[in-house]
Design a protein around this motif. Sequence first.
Motif, PDB file in Angstrom:
ATOM      1  N   CYS A   1      -3.059   0.495   1.101  1.00 27.57           N
ATOM      2  CA  CYS A   1      -2.523   1.686   0.431  1.00 27.57           C
ATOM      3  C   CYS A   1      -2.996   1.756  -1.022  1.00 27.57           C
ATOM      4  CB  CYS A   1      -0.994   1.671   0.476  1.00 27.57           C
ATOM      5  SG  CYS A   1      -0.299   2.042   2.111  1.00 27.57           S
ATOM      6  N   ARG A   2      -3.032   0.610  -1.701  1.00 23.96           N
ATOM      7  CA  ARG A   2      -3.506   0.591  -3.094  1.00 23.96           C
ATOM      8  C   ARG A   2      -4.982   0.967  -3.174  1.00 23.96           C
ATOM      9  NH1 ARG A   2       0.317  -3.687  -3.509  1.00 23.96           N
ATOM     10  NH2 ARG A   2      -1.189  -5.238  -2.777  1.00 23.96           N
TER      11      ARG A   2
ATOM     12  N   GLY B   1      -9.090   5.511  -4.299  1.00 23.99           N
ATOM     13  CA  GLY B   1     -10.265   6.259  -3.880  1.00 23.99           C
ATOM     14  C   GLY B   1     -11.338   5.426  -3.235  1.00 23.99           C
ATOM     15  N   HIS B   2     -10.958   4.233  -2.698  1.00 23.04           N
ATOM     16  CA  HIS B   2     -11.944   3.384  -2.048  1.00 23.04           C
ATOM     17  C   HIS B   2     -12.548   4.109  -0.841  1.00 23.04           C
ATOM     18  CE1 HIS B   2     -13.646   0.018   0.246  1.00 23.04           C
ATOM     19  NE2 HIS B   2     -13.601  -0.694  -0.883  1.00 23.04           N
ATOM     20  N   PRO B   3     -13.894   4.092  -0.696  1.00 18.89           N
ATOM     21  CA  PRO B   3     -14.544   4.808   0.405  1.00 18.89           C
ATOM     22  C   PRO B   3     -14.022   4.358   1.771  1.00 18.89           C
ATOM     23  CG  PRO B   3     -16.163   4.031  -1.190  1.00 18.89           C
ATOM     24  CD  PRO B   3     -14.864   3.396  -1.571  1.00 18.89           C
ATOM     25  N   ARG B   4     -13.720   5.317   2.602  1.00 21.87           N
ATOM     26  CA  ARG B   4     -13.303   5.139   3.994  1.00 21.87           C
ATOM     27  C   ARG B   4     -11.949   4.450   4.160  1.00 21.87           C
ATOM     28  NH1 ARG B   4     -16.480   1.942   7.428  1.00 21.87           N
ATOM     29  NH2 ARG B   4     -15.538   3.117   9.130  1.00 21.87           N
ATOM     30  N   MET B   5     -11.285   4.042   3.055  1.00 27.82           N
ATOM     31  CA  MET B   5     -10.034   3.308   3.216  1.00 27.82           C
ATOM     32  C   MET B   5      -8.930   4.196   3.803  1.00 27.82           C
ATOM     33  SD  MET B   5      -8.460   0.563   3.252  1.00 27.82           S
ATOM     34  CE  MET B   5      -9.762  -0.486   2.590  1.00 27.82           C
ATOM     35  N   GLY B   6      -8.968   5.488   3.461  1.00 31.09           N
ATOM     36  CA  GLY B   6      -7.953   6.379   4.015  1.00 31.09           C
ATOM     37  C   GLY B   6      -8.011   6.425   5.528  1.00 31.09           C
TER      38      GLY B   6
ATOM     39  N   TRP C   1       9.037   3.432  12.979  1.00 32.98           N
ATOM     40  CA  TRP C   1       7.840   3.323  12.143  1.00 32.98           C
ATOM     41  C   TRP C   1       7.161   4.690  12.023  1.00 32.98           C
ATOM     42  CZ3 TRP C   1       5.106   1.548   8.450  1.00 32.98           C
ATOM     43  CH2 TRP C   1       3.728   1.699   8.403  1.00 32.98           C
ATOM     44  N   HIS C   2       7.076   5.409  13.132  1.00 32.58           N
ATOM     45  CA  HIS C   2       6.455   6.735  13.104  1.00 32.58           C
ATOM     46  C   HIS C   2       7.231   7.675  12.187  1.00 32.58           C
ATOM     47  CE1 HIS C   2       6.123  10.922  14.610  1.00 32.58           C
ATOM     48  NE2 HIS C   2       4.839  10.631  14.658  1.00 32.58           N
ATOM     49  N   GLU C   3       8.557   7.732  12.350  1.00 36.04           N
ATOM     50  CA  GLU C   3       9.372   8.643  11.554  1.00 36.04           C
ATOM     51  C   GLU C   3       9.379   8.248  10.076  1.00 36.04           C
ATOM     52  OE1 GLU C   3      11.306  11.528  12.395  1.00 36.04           O
ATOM     53  OE2 GLU C   3       9.868  11.397  14.048  1.00 36.04           O
ATOM     54  N   ALA C   4       9.497   6.949   9.811  1.00 36.82           N
ATOM     55  CA  ALA C   4       9.593   6.488   8.422  1.00 36.82           C
ATOM     56  C   ALA C   4       8.288   6.729   7.671  1.00 36.82           C
ATOM     57  CB  ALA C   4       9.968   5.005   8.387  1.00 36.82           C
ATOM     58  N   ARG C   5       7.152   6.493   8.317  1.00 35.16           N
ATOM     59  CA  ARG C   5       5.895   6.704   7.599  1.00 35.16           C
ATOM     60  C   ARG C   5       5.600   8.192   7.431  1.00 35.16           C
ATOM     61  NH1 ARG C   5       0.887   7.104  10.845  1.00 35.16           N
ATOM     62  NH2 ARG C   5       1.338   6.914  13.061  1.00 35.16           N
ATOM     63  N   GLN C   6       6.028   9.019   8.412  1.00 36.53           N
ATOM     64  CA  GLN C   6       5.853  10.454   8.251  1.00 36.53           C
ATOM     65  C   GLN C   6       6.677  10.975   7.076  1.00 36.53           C
ATOM     66  OE1 GLN C   6       2.995  11.030  10.190  1.00 36.53           O
ATOM     67  NE2 GLN C   6       3.985  12.991  10.613  1.00 36.53           N
ATOM     68  N   ALA C   7       7.865  10.404   6.883  1.00 40.08           N
ATOM     69  CA  ALA C   7       8.744  10.849   5.804  1.00 40.08           C
ATOM     70  C   ALA C   7       8.159  10.546   4.427  1.00 40.08           C
ATOM     71  CB  ALA C   7      10.119  10.197   5.939  1.00 40.08           C
ATOM     72  N   GLN C   8       7.238   9.565   4.354  1.00 42.92           N
ATOM     73  CA  GLN C   8       6.649   9.231   3.047  1.00 42.92           C
ATOM     74  C   GLN C   8       5.639  10.278   2.596  1.00 42.92           C
ATOM     75  OE1 GLN C   8       8.118   6.894   1.537  1.00 42.92           O
ATOM     76  NE2 GLN C   8       9.190   6.104   3.336  1.00 42.92           N
ATOM     77  N   GLY C   9       5.159  11.110   3.546  1.00 47.77           N
ATOM     78  CA  GLY C   9       4.189  12.137   3.184  1.00 47.77           C
ATOM     79  C   GLY C   9       2.926  11.513   2.599  1.00 47.77           C
ATOM     80  N   GLY C  10       2.539  11.983   1.436  1.00 46.00           N
ATOM     81  CA  GLY C  10       1.324  11.474   0.805  1.00 46.00           C
ATOM     82  C   GLY C  10       1.583  10.407  -0.235  1.00 46.00           C
ATOM     83  N   ASP C  11       2.782   9.823  -0.261  1.00 41.08           N
ATOM     84  CA  ASP C  11       3.125   8.800  -1.247  1.00 41.08           C
ATOM     85  C   ASP C  11       2.672   7.441  -0.729  1.00 41.08           C
ATOM     86  OD1 ASP C  11       4.227   7.071  -3.074  1.00 41.08           O
ATOM     87  OD2 ASP C  11       6.143   8.141  -3.211  1.00 41.08           O
ATOM     88  N   LEU C  12       1.453   7.055  -1.087  1.00 35.00           N
ATOM     89  CA  LEU C  12       0.896   5.800  -0.570  1.00 35.00           C
ATOM     90  C   LEU C  12       1.640   4.582  -1.097  1.00 35.00           C
ATOM     91  CD1 LEU C  12      -2.927   6.603  -0.704  1.00 35.00           C
ATOM     92  CD2 LEU C  12      -1.444   6.492   1.299  1.00 35.00           C
ATOM     93  N   GLN C  13       2.140   4.670  -2.309  1.00 29.41           N
ATOM     94  CA  GLN C  13       2.899   3.542  -2.850  1.00 29.41           C
ATOM     95  C   GLN C  13       4.179   3.321  -2.034  1.00 29.41           C
ATOM     96  OE1 GLN C  13       3.910   3.881  -6.982  1.00 29.41           O
ATOM     97  NE2 GLN C  13       4.998   1.931  -7.049  1.00 29.41           N
TER      98      GLN C  13
END
Length: 550
Positions: free
Chosen positions: A478-479, A484-489, A516-528
């Motif tokens: 995530c960090r 902006g590391h290439p291909r990490m996303g 896990w599916h619901e919790a990670r979806q709830a984070q949206g774009g907050d990678l931290q």
Amino acid sequence: MSVDILFLNLTRFGDLLQSQALLEDCRRAGLRTGLVCLDNFAAALPLLRSLAEAWPLPGAEFLRRLDGKGPGRSWHDAPALLLNFVGRLRQEAAPRHVVNLTATLPARLLASLLAPSPEAVTGFALDREGFGLCRGNWAAYLCGTTLKRCNAPFNMQDMFRMAARPAVRALGTAGTDTIPSPGGRLLPPSETANAQAATLLAAAPEGCRGFVGLQLGASHPARQWPQSAFAQVGDGLWQAARLCPVLLGAPAEKALARAYARQARGPFLDAVGATTLPVLAALVARLRLLVTNDTGTMHLAAGLGIPSLAIFLATAQAWDTGPYLEGCCCLEPALPCHPCGFKQACSRDGGCAGHISPRTVLRLALGWLESGRWDAGLDQEIRQEARVWLTTREAAGGFADLRCLSGHEHEDRSLWLRLQRRFWQKLLDEMDGVSAASDVPALSSDILSAVKASGLARAQLPVLREAAHFLAALPDQCRLAAAGHPRMGQLLLRACDHIQRLLESRDELASLGYFWHEARQAQGGDLQALGGLAGTLARHLAELDRLLAS
């Protein structure tokens, strides 16, 4: 008339009654609460304690108009009815927050219409694009428990309380991290209802020393104990204790009462279809004991302090839908296939319905009536037929619990449910940031030893270890993705999907995969935040691994 929290509970009668402990939480937190329920259960609202106001939803009328049977015989009358209802509620209730306890899409839509903002919904909600999401960790877990019956170790009344806890803590003026005992008690029936119940019971036969209720129906025929078995128990209670059976049920269950009447040899009173909900409550309040399937009547009895001898068949199990009253007895057929999964064909052609005999139920009931102990009537034959559970409550955390009286607590299923209670309570309390995590009861030494030896529990170790490995690597990924590391996303997304598929590959971990599916979806774009979630899950899975492998 405005309320702090407006609750939506739009399912069954029993689910409505199981909101009671949650309403008491809100009162202790200094909150004024309102409730939206289906109008066919509105007569039960006077029984609910600590409820400021309620708004029955005209669900049947809405569907009638949707079918073109409304005033103008056009389906356009249906949305007009709903919007008028919503407009009135927004004006009268003016809620600061909405807690939706019903996971259906219509309930989520209604919650979004009633809330002052999309974010002011806790429980089962919609995001700004209209996709469903679970707002709250316990709510996400509650959804996941419905996937497989081996993943539901908490009583539904406690699940409702925990799903609403974030809103209650945020808006309330007092702490609600722990669950006071007893909780869940309903208000007594009205004088009018008591008078009508007394009139019905006045027809009891001479020599009657009290009454025992028999709830013949259930939400599905597969969950119904045979009427012939009920008749034998009713006859036996009359012969041995002069307790007159009172048949209870809705008008649609009159055929069950007729079947009982054809097979009964002793006297009984038939109140099936003859009572309103308030009068049903008044009848139940006069019982010595209720013998029942898993029904709303069972929850009504629990709320009124009347013990039940409850029989759980097919998909029903005592762990999540059992009575929220200490001292009740719950029976499950002692079969490896019980409980069967939802939408799953019975492998025994409904054989579990006859696995628990009338002798077992009668012996347990008479033993309790004579001594006040459910184990007084236990013998080896009963232990072979049924898992016998006593409803209790945790001393520290206050959650409703079960204690096995028949020696089935070391079965793989029982051990797995016990282990999950500890895992989820610690994980979700920590994620909610509450002090209750320190009150999670430790496993007793004998249960811990049995868990470590359980083939079912140990079979999860390879998947748990692989999932923990991938989760532990996610914070760094995530960090790097945030930098902006290439291909990490793309690699991060693949890792998240792999963890979900891994957990969903095991029935026993299906709720964890959904969470896990619901919790990670709830984070949206907050990678931290996603990295923090992954790290927390990895740590708890590693702790579970150490417990099982030590």
